[in-house]
Design a protein around this motif. Sequence first.
Motif, short mmCIF file in Angstrom:
data_model
loop_
_atom_site.label_atom_id
_atom_site.label_comp_id
_atom_site.label_asym_id
_atom_site.label_seq_id
_atom_site.Cartn_x
_atom_site.Cartn_y
_atom_site.Cartn_z
N ASP A 329 36.15 40.59 55.32
CA ASP A 329 35.09 39.76 54.75
C ASP A 329 35.70 38.83 53.70
N ARG A 330 34.99 37.75 53.41
CA ARG A 330 35.46 36.78 52.42
C ARG A 330 34.54 36.75 51.21
N PHE A 331 35.16 36.72 50.04
CA PHE A 331 34.43 36.49 48.79
C PHE A 331 34.59 35.01 48.48
N ARG A 332 33.50 34.27 48.60
CA ARG A 332 33.57 32.82 48.54
C ARG A 332 33.77 32.31 47.11
N LEU A 333 34.80 31.53 46.94
CA LEU A 333 35.01 30.80 45.70
C LEU A 333 34.54 29.37 45.94
N ARG A 334 33.84 28.80 44.99
CA ARG A 334 33.21 27.50 45.22
C ARG A 334 33.69 26.46 44.22
N ARG A 335 33.92 25.27 44.73
CA ARG A 335 34.37 24.18 43.86
C ARG A 335 33.36 23.90 42.76
N GLU A 336 32.07 23.97 43.09
CA GLU A 336 31.05 23.68 42.08
C GLU A 336 31.05 24.70 40.95
N ASP A 337 31.65 25.87 41.19
CA ASP A 337 31.81 26.88 40.14
C ASP A 337 33.19 26.82 39.49
N GLY A 338 33.93 25.75 39.77
CA GLY A 338 35.29 25.64 39.24
C GLY A 338 36.24 26.63 39.88
N ASP A 342 33.51 35.01 39.83
CA ASP A 342 32.40 35.49 39.01
C ASP A 342 32.45 37.02 39.01
N PRO A 343 32.74 37.64 37.85
CA PRO A 343 32.89 39.10 37.85
C PRO A 343 31.62 39.84 38.25
N ALA A 344 30.46 39.32 37.88
CA ALA A 344 29.22 40.00 38.26
C ALA A 344 29.02 39.96 39.77
N ARG A 345 29.32 38.80 40.36
CA ARG A 345 29.16 38.68 41.82
C ARG A 345 30.18 39.54 42.56
N LEU A 346 31.41 39.62 42.02
CA LEU A 346 32.44 40.45 42.65
C LEU A 346 32.06 41.93 42.53
N SER A 347 31.56 42.33 41.37
CA SER A 347 31.12 43.72 41.19
C SER A 347 30.04 44.08 42.20
N ALA A 348 29.10 43.17 42.39
CA ALA A 348 28.02 43.43 43.35
C ALA A 348 28.56 43.52 44.77
N ALA A 371 41.82 34.42 36.61
CA ALA A 371 40.72 35.27 36.16
C ALA A 371 41.21 36.10 34.98
N PRO A 372 40.53 36.07 33.84
CA PRO A 372 40.97 36.85 32.68
C PRO A 372 41.14 38.32 33.02
N ALA A 373 42.21 38.90 32.49
CA ALA A 373 42.50 40.30 32.78
C ALA A 373 41.35 41.21 32.37
N ARG A 377 39.64 43.96 34.77
CA ARG A 377 39.67 45.39 34.39
C ARG A 377 38.26 45.97 34.42
N ALA A 378 37.29 45.22 33.94
CA ALA A 378 35.92 45.71 33.92
C ALA A 378 35.36 45.88 35.33
N VAL A 379 35.66 44.92 36.21
CA VAL A 379 35.19 45.01 37.59
C VAL A 379 35.82 46.23 38.28
N ILE A 380 37.12 46.40 38.10
CA ILE A 380 37.81 47.53 38.72
C ILE A 380 37.30 48.86 38.18
N ALA A 381 37.07 48.91 36.89
CA ALA A 381 36.58 50.15 36.28
C ALA A 381 35.24 50.57 36.87
N GLY A 382 34.40 49.61 37.20
CA GLY A 382 33.09 49.93 37.74
C GLY A 382 33.04 50.04 39.25
N ALA A 383 34.17 49.82 39.92
CA ALA A 383 34.21 49.84 41.38
C ALA A 383 34.25 51.27 41.91
N PRO A 384 33.81 51.49 43.15
CA PRO A 384 33.85 52.82 43.74
C PRO A 384 35.26 53.39 43.77
#
Length: 590
Positions: A329-338, A342-348, A371-373, A377-384
Amino acid sequence: MSPDLQLRTATPDDLDWIHELRHRVYAEELGQHAPDPAGRLRDGLDGDNVYLVAARGADRMGFVSLTPPWVGRYGLDKYLTRDELPLLAEADLFEVRILTVEPRWRATAVAPLLMHAALRWIASRGGRRVVAMGRTELLAMYLAVGLRPIGRTVHSGAVTFEVLTADVAELTKNAMDRYGTTLERLRSTVDWRLDMAFAPRPDGCEHGGAFFTAIGTDFRSLERREQIVAADVLDAWFPPAPGVRAALTQDPGWAARTSPPTGAEGLIAEIAATRSLPAETLAVGAGSSDLIFRAFGQWLTPESRVLLMDPGYGEYAHVTERVIGCRVDRFRLRREDGWRIDPARLSAAVASGRYDLVVVVNPNNPTGRHAPAAELRAVIAGAPAGTRWWIDEAYLGYADLDESLADLAATDPRVVVCSSLSKMYALSGMRAAYLVAEPAVAAQLRRWTPPWPVSLPSQLAAVAALRDPAYYRECWQRTHTLRKQLAAKLAELDDSLLIEESVANFLSVTLPSAGPSAARLVAECRRHDVYLRDLSPLSPEYQGRTVRIAVKNTAGNARIVAACRAALKVLRPGPPAASPSAVPAVGSAR
């Protein structure tokens, strides 16, 4: 087929013939549409569709229509809602429509060539899936090329269509396996005016180093190396540290004939000391690609599910999809978002635990964003707990080595950090890289590492490079200055160009939608011995219009700007597309 059979993108002069042929076939012959007194049948997507035309001289033979995802709508939208056909909401879906051939050419190879051209055009723009409406009476032809019905039938006038789909990679493999010999024979009969290569690379992965074809891969002479600007790969513009050059020249005969330390013990010890890591958390390889193939081959199977950033470094898609056969699967990065993650979107995206592996290149290649470390770190910590993370830090020195997640990888068995010494330390030719993992994970990978994984010259060079951090910090800082200067000069060429800087040793240039394709700019610059990277095959997000340019020294950057200026001057009027010999598929080596 006559040698002057031409395949090209439709010109404005072709459109009236397309409308007239469409009317003759779909209104008069098939009864799909009501006849029009003007004898022309237009389409609501005419302003957005791409038409590929087969012709011989002034005699037009047939065409095929393509609708790319960035148009935002498809022909099928007239018949089915997105709820009825969720496939239409996919970000990398291309629609193939209205393959139409003049009656007297229907028994020839025109239709197969148009289908092949459509597939190559889609692949060259990063397409991964196609959808089409196939007339039921011609279903056998569509099945033969690898398209499959999805259980939806569409009625239009007197004609019934099956909705068909397929993966681009599967269609390409099927075409080359079943029709490769025929296509190779037809190649010599076709004047290929499209801006992508006639056939894909044999291994299916688009890599860089196209500039080496201009130097000579037989190494009989390297004289051309000083004339070529190799900005299509991200090799450093600066030489390796003085200590590296001294180590390689001290006794090259001995270094060439002598077996290196079996397990690269000295190199591992130097990495451990430099990065403040336990030696048992490290494994080394001949470049990051070596480590990727080795690790992924151990961890993943065709049943594994992987999440990749998109756009992202193409090697990961190649290994997971084409070599191992994972579900990707692909996690879409968008030009309009620079291009930001997005850590919240990646976490979801990872919260369900469906992914066996998530790959993050940070800083990202090709977007150049970091992406800031702390966010990662926060996304990974909350991941399964069952999700493994592969963090590629090949370009981190250009941002900040303190942002590394290596310390996390050394203690968390879910996390692995991979770092190449190629791009940051000017050692691309040496092929040296390492990964950091929890000791048990690292030990498993070391067991599957052959002896002497890194050559003796490479070990000597890598150790010397790591011992001179001050030299490289200065080079990285100078790179930022050179990149900004290059961006400013490119921006002066044309107000319609979109220049996007990165945090690393490259930038990107996006051409206007009404301008030439990225492939044509790349081809034209090669006439000036300047090699750039067309990013189109990596993702549909680039819409076939973005090139990546590696930062060079002042003289090299000046040549890049001059080549782009000359190329744009030629391309602005919109001449016929370049020949295939000028636009081979190119990529990025690591």
